[in-house]
Design a protein around this motif. Structure first.
Motif, short mmCIF file in Angstrom:
data_model
loop_
_atom_site.label_atom_id
_atom_site.label_comp_id
_atom_site.label_asym_id
_atom_site.label_seq_id
_atom_site.Cartn_x
_atom_site.Cartn_y
_atom_site.Cartn_z
N ILE A 83 -13.00 36.03 -39.40
CA ILE A 83 -13.57 37.37 -39.42
C ILE A 83 -12.44 38.35 -39.70
O ILE A 83 -11.39 38.33 -39.05
CB ILE A 83 -14.25 37.71 -38.08
N VAL A 84 -12.67 39.25 -40.67
CA VAL A 84 -11.68 40.26 -41.05
C VAL A 84 -12.22 41.62 -40.64
O VAL A 84 -13.37 41.96 -40.94
CB VAL A 84 -11.42 40.22 -42.57
N SER A 85 -11.41 42.41 -39.92
CA SER A 85 -11.90 43.70 -39.46
C SER A 85 -10.73 44.59 -39.07
O SER A 85 -9.67 44.11 -38.65
CB SER A 85 -12.83 43.53 -38.26
N ALA A 86 -10.95 45.91 -39.19
CA ALA A 86 -10.01 46.90 -38.67
C ALA A 86 -10.35 47.28 -37.24
O ALA A 86 -9.62 48.07 -36.61
CB ALA A 86 -10.04 48.15 -39.55
N ASP A 87 -11.44 46.73 -36.69
CA ASP A 87 -11.84 46.99 -35.31
C ASP A 87 -10.95 46.16 -34.37
O ASP A 87 -10.90 44.93 -34.46
CB ASP A 87 -13.32 46.62 -35.13
N ARG A 88 -10.27 46.84 -33.43
CA ARG A 88 -9.39 46.14 -32.51
C ARG A 88 -9.93 46.10 -31.08
O ARG A 88 -9.18 46.01 -30.11
CB ARG A 88 -8.01 46.82 -32.53
N SER A 89 -11.23 46.20 -30.95
CA SER A 89 -11.84 46.24 -29.62
C SER A 89 -11.82 44.85 -28.99
O SER A 89 -11.84 43.82 -29.67
CB SER A 89 -13.26 46.77 -29.70
N SER A 90 -11.84 44.84 -27.64
CA SER A 90 -11.87 43.57 -26.91
C SER A 90 -13.22 42.88 -27.08
O SER A 90 -13.31 41.64 -27.00
CB SER A 90 -11.60 43.82 -25.43
N ALA A 91 -14.31 43.65 -27.32
CA ALA A 91 -15.62 43.03 -27.51
C ALA A 91 -15.64 42.15 -28.76
O ALA A 91 -16.21 41.04 -28.74
CB ALA A 91 -16.69 44.13 -27.62
N LEU A 92 -15.01 42.61 -29.84
CA LEU A 92 -14.96 41.78 -31.05
C LEU A 92 -14.11 40.53 -30.82
O LEU A 92 -14.48 39.44 -31.26
CB LEU A 92 -14.39 42.62 -32.21
N ARG A 93 -12.96 40.70 -30.12
CA ARG A 93 -12.13 39.52 -29.84
C ARG A 93 -12.90 38.49 -29.02
O ARG A 93 -12.83 37.30 -29.28
CB ARG A 93 -10.86 39.94 -29.11
N GLN A 94 -13.66 38.98 -28.04
CA GLN A 94 -14.40 38.05 -27.21
C GLN A 94 -15.53 37.38 -27.99
O GLN A 94 -15.81 36.19 -27.80
CB GLN A 94 -14.98 38.81 -25.99
N GLY A 95 -16.20 38.15 -28.88
CA GLY A 95 -17.26 37.56 -29.69
C GLY A 95 -16.73 36.46 -30.60
O GLY A 95 -17.37 35.39 -30.75
N CYS A 96 -15.58 36.67 -31.23
CA CYS A 96 -14.98 35.63 -32.08
C CYS A 96 -14.56 34.43 -31.24
O CYS A 96 -14.73 33.27 -31.65
CB CYS A 96 -13.78 36.20 -32.82
N LYS A 97 -14.05 34.69 -30.04
CA LYS A 97 -13.63 33.59 -29.17
C LYS A 97 -14.82 32.74 -28.74
O LYS A 97 -14.74 31.51 -28.69
CB LYS A 97 -12.91 34.18 -27.95
N ASP A 98 -15.94 33.41 -28.44
CA ASP A 98 -17.14 32.66 -28.02
C ASP A 98 -17.63 31.74 -29.13
O ASP A 98 -18.16 30.64 -28.85
CB ASP A 98 -18.24 33.63 -27.61
#
Length: 736
Positions: free
Chosen positions: A694-709
């Motif tokens: 996933i490529v994104s300029a969004d650095r939120s923890s919600a996106l990191r957790q979604g990719c991790k899941d």
């Protein structure tokens, strides 16, 4: 009986013995059996005579010894009698009464002064008297003054109990106000020495001294009471007045004739009833109950108002003898001041409320402006990062195709300029997040070596360009922190150290500091003056204004300070101009890290293995410039790229081509339709699990957790081509 006459001379005795020996020899040689028997009797007689003589000598020696022992015993008895007489004389000369009892508590001796004051028992005190009998005699003496309510039997029992103690000393009162001190001492063999001392004079002197002290204390108390600025009165256990000062009459307006010794407390209270009003604390009935209390009295405090408005504070406390003392203080001025302060306080509270409402309105406006600013910075940063990322990818593609020369130098400088702009945007994003309230931190255990290793690889190139010696002291500690922000803190500190150090070295190490690890970044730069050490943490503040913007805009230390504050990591600084600086960050220790595991080597800028892999990648990116730049870059590596703008277009493209791509490169924000994560789940439902990033300029923890899941890799924009190449190479390995 002797064979020779002892009175003969030695010569005559020898002649006789020679003749006797000759006759005996002849008798032995020529005698008959009768003569042999006679000779045997003769031998026995001689032997018996010798033994008798020996026993006689022993008896004589024994008699001599007996006579000598009798003489010594006589001398010893004489000495003992003399010593006893001397002891008796010595005891008799003692001014105290003295008696000695043996270990069986039987009297051995006493002097004439022992129990002399008990004249009715003196004749019965003699050696051989048991100790219990001596106590019984004394207890029944008419000269013993027993305490009130105590019988002679009880006194004797108490005296016997005291006698069991190792050391005893007490006073006994006698008739006619006389006193006797009795002390007992144990002897080495378990006996008892009783000493009686007349202490009447000492007791009487003590009484006189005590009375004198009481008089002196009375005068001191009177002087103290008159000196006090409070009214004080003292009552005994029957609530009768014992003492007072003049201030009391002044405060209550009582004439001297009403304040007299022995006046009842309740009578005084009745006389004040018309002029006194109880205003605070207890009322009149409660005060009366307190004064009438039979048991211990606790402290009591209340206020009364007298006459035309005088306010008096009354404080009462009980005394150990069941009496009580009362103090009265005029607090009229304090109460008037308190009323004025209360009025002023109400006015101030009203003004504070008005100012508070104004501040709340201003704060709400500031919060709205700050939130708007944060949203604007985030949106603007995202919009800026898109074209920057595309430009970097285009330049990277051109740089890979150029063999070097002037074009390569120009492309490198262009890429460096874009990197500087990217760093500025990242710094603005970080400050915006750290200033906002919605920051979510990922606090967990992290190994310091996992933070140090990529920083060392990143900073070694910059340090080498300036000829600096960059060193990292290895550490196997685990700490509690947010790995991303901790890495950003150390990255900014290292970047500053390398940027401002012209010669020497930069050192990174860790020290234990109690339960925390103190990470230290040392440099041999110009140092920072003490008056400038607070200013360097301000935004856009640089001490060296001659440096260009390519060397930073002064945001690094501002980010460090904010991040340390949000993480709760104390930040320290030591610096001395001309010697260098040290920045210190304290992080809680969480244990030790596992041993290092081998890692894959860093990928080269142009991955050579992808050209022969035949890899097919699906790229979904809604920004046309970014999508085109990524396609050009991946195709330059030999990857076949199929492009789509959004999720519906990607699904339609896969249906039309009827192929399964080997890797997915999906942008997170795909416009109004489904996001990149949602698109991955749709593709997974159709084609199964595929390698995806996933490529994104969004650095939120919600996106990191979604990719991790979902088990997906996440690449931040601006895109790092090395990380993208590493992902594609892993996908190629899985395809093979």
């Amino acid at each position: 009986m002797s064979l020779v006459n002892p009175s003969d001379s030695l010569e005559r005795q020898n002649e006789k013995l020679i003749k006797i020996a000759g006759a005996l020899m002849r008798r032995v040689e020529y005698g008959s059996e009768q003569s042999s028997a006679a000779y045997a009797q003769f031998e026995r007689a001689a032997l018996l005579e010798r033994r008798v003589r020996e026993r006689t000598r022993d008896l004589e020696r024994t008699l001599d010894l007996l006579h000598e022992s009798n003489a010594q015993l006589g001398r010893a008895n004489a000495e003992a009698e003399t010593a006893r007489s001397n002891l008796a004389d010595a005891i008799e000369t003692v001014s105290e009464g003295f008696a000695l009892f043996d270990p069986q508590d039987v009297m051995v001796m006493c002097n004439s002064r022992f129990c002399r004051d008990f004249r009715d028992t003196a004749n019965d005190l003699r050696p051989g008297l048991p100790f219990a009998s001596y106590v019984d005699e004394v207890s029944r003496s008419r000269f013993l003054a027993l305490p009130d309510g105590q019988t002679p039997e009880a006194w004797a029992a108490q005296r016997i109990r005291r006698h069991r103690d190792r050391r005893v000393m007490f006073n006994v009162q006698l008739a006619h106000d006389r006193w006797l001190q009795v002390s007992e001492h144990r002897t080495g063999n378990g006996g008892t020495v009783v000493v009686q001392t007349d202490v009447t004079d000492l007791v009487r002197l003590e009484r006189q001294e005590r009375a004198r002290l009481r008089d002196k204390q009375t005068r001191m108390i009177r002087a103290t009471l008159d000196h006090l600025n409070q009214g004080v009165c003292i009552f005994d256990e029957h609530a009768r007045l014992l003492g007072w000062n003049d201030k009391l009459g002044t405060l209550f307006g009582l004439p001297a004739r009403r304040l007299q010794l022995g006046v009842s407390f309740f009578g005084l209270l009745d006389r004040l009833d018309e002029d006194v009003v109880f205003t605070r604390g207890i009322d009149r009935d409660g005060f009366t109950r307190w004064a009438r209390a039979e048991g211990p009295r606790g402290p009591v405090s209340f206020e009364i108002r007298r006459g035309g408005g005088a306010v008096l504070q009354v404080f009462g406390r009980g005394m150990p003898d069941r009496g009580f003392v009362i103090s009265v203080t005029d607090v009229t001025t304090e109460r008037e001041a308190a009323e004025k302060l209360a009025q002023l306080n109400e006015i101030l509270e009203q003004r504070v409320m008005e100012r508070t409402l104004e501040l709340e309105d201003a704060l709400s406006a500031a919060e709205r402006a700050n939130a708007s600013k944060s949203r604007f910075v985030a949106a603007a940063s995202h919009d800026l990062l898109q074209p920057l990322s595309a430009a970097k990818l285009y330049i990277a593609s051109l740089n890979d195709r150029c063999a070097g020369g002037d074009d390569g130098v120009i492309l490198s400088k262009a890429e460096s300029a874009l990197t500087s702009a990217e760093q500025i945007i990242d710094a603005l994003l970080d400050i915006s997040k750290l200033d906002g309230d919605g920051l979510s931190l990922d606090i967990r255990r992290v190994a310091l070596r996992d933070i140090f290793a990529p920083l060392r690889d990143e900073m070694e190139v910059l340090a080498a360009r300036k000829g600096l010696d960059l060193r990292f002291v290895p550490s196997d500690l685990m700490v509690e922190s947010d790995p991303a922000y901790l890495r950003r803190i150390l990255q900014n500190l290292l970047a500053n150290a390398v940027r401002y150090t012209e010669t020497g070295r930069v050192l990174v190490g860790v020290r234990r500091n109690g339960g925390s690890a103190r990470i230290e970044v040392w440099d041999t730069g110009p140092g920072i003056a003490e008056e400038d050490q607070n200013a360097i943490f301000e935004e856009f503040r640089r001490l060296d204004a001659t440096r260009g913007t390519s060397e930073g805009l002064g945001l690094g230390l501002a980010i460090v300070e904010r991040a340390c504050a949000r993480l709760g990591h104390p930040l320290g600084l030591w610096s001395e101009p001309g010697r260098g600086s040290c920045f210190m960050v304290n992080v809680p220790i969480a244990g030790r890290a596992e041993p290092n595991r081998p890692t894959l080597a860093r990928q080269s800028a142009r991955p050579a293995g992808l050209a022969q892999s035949g890899l097919i990648a699906l790229l979904v990116e809604n920004e046309p410039q970014m999508r085109r730049a990524m396609s050009v870059l991946m195709e330059s590596w030999g990857v076949s790229v199929i492009e789509a703008e959004d999720a519906p277009g990607a699904l339609t493209l896969l249906d039309d081509l009827q192929i399964t791509p080997d890797a997915l490169v999906l942008d997170y924000q795909l416009g109004p339709g489904p996001s990149g994560l949602t698109l991955y789940r749709m593709i997974e439902d159709r084609l199964g699990a595929l390698p995806c990033v996933i490529v994104s300029a969004d650095r939120s923890s919600a996106l990191r957790q979604g990719c991790k899941d979902l088990g997906l890799a996440l690449l931040a924009k601006p895109l790092d081509r090395h990380k993208l190449a590493a992902f594609l190479e892993r996908a190629a390995v899985l395809m093979a």
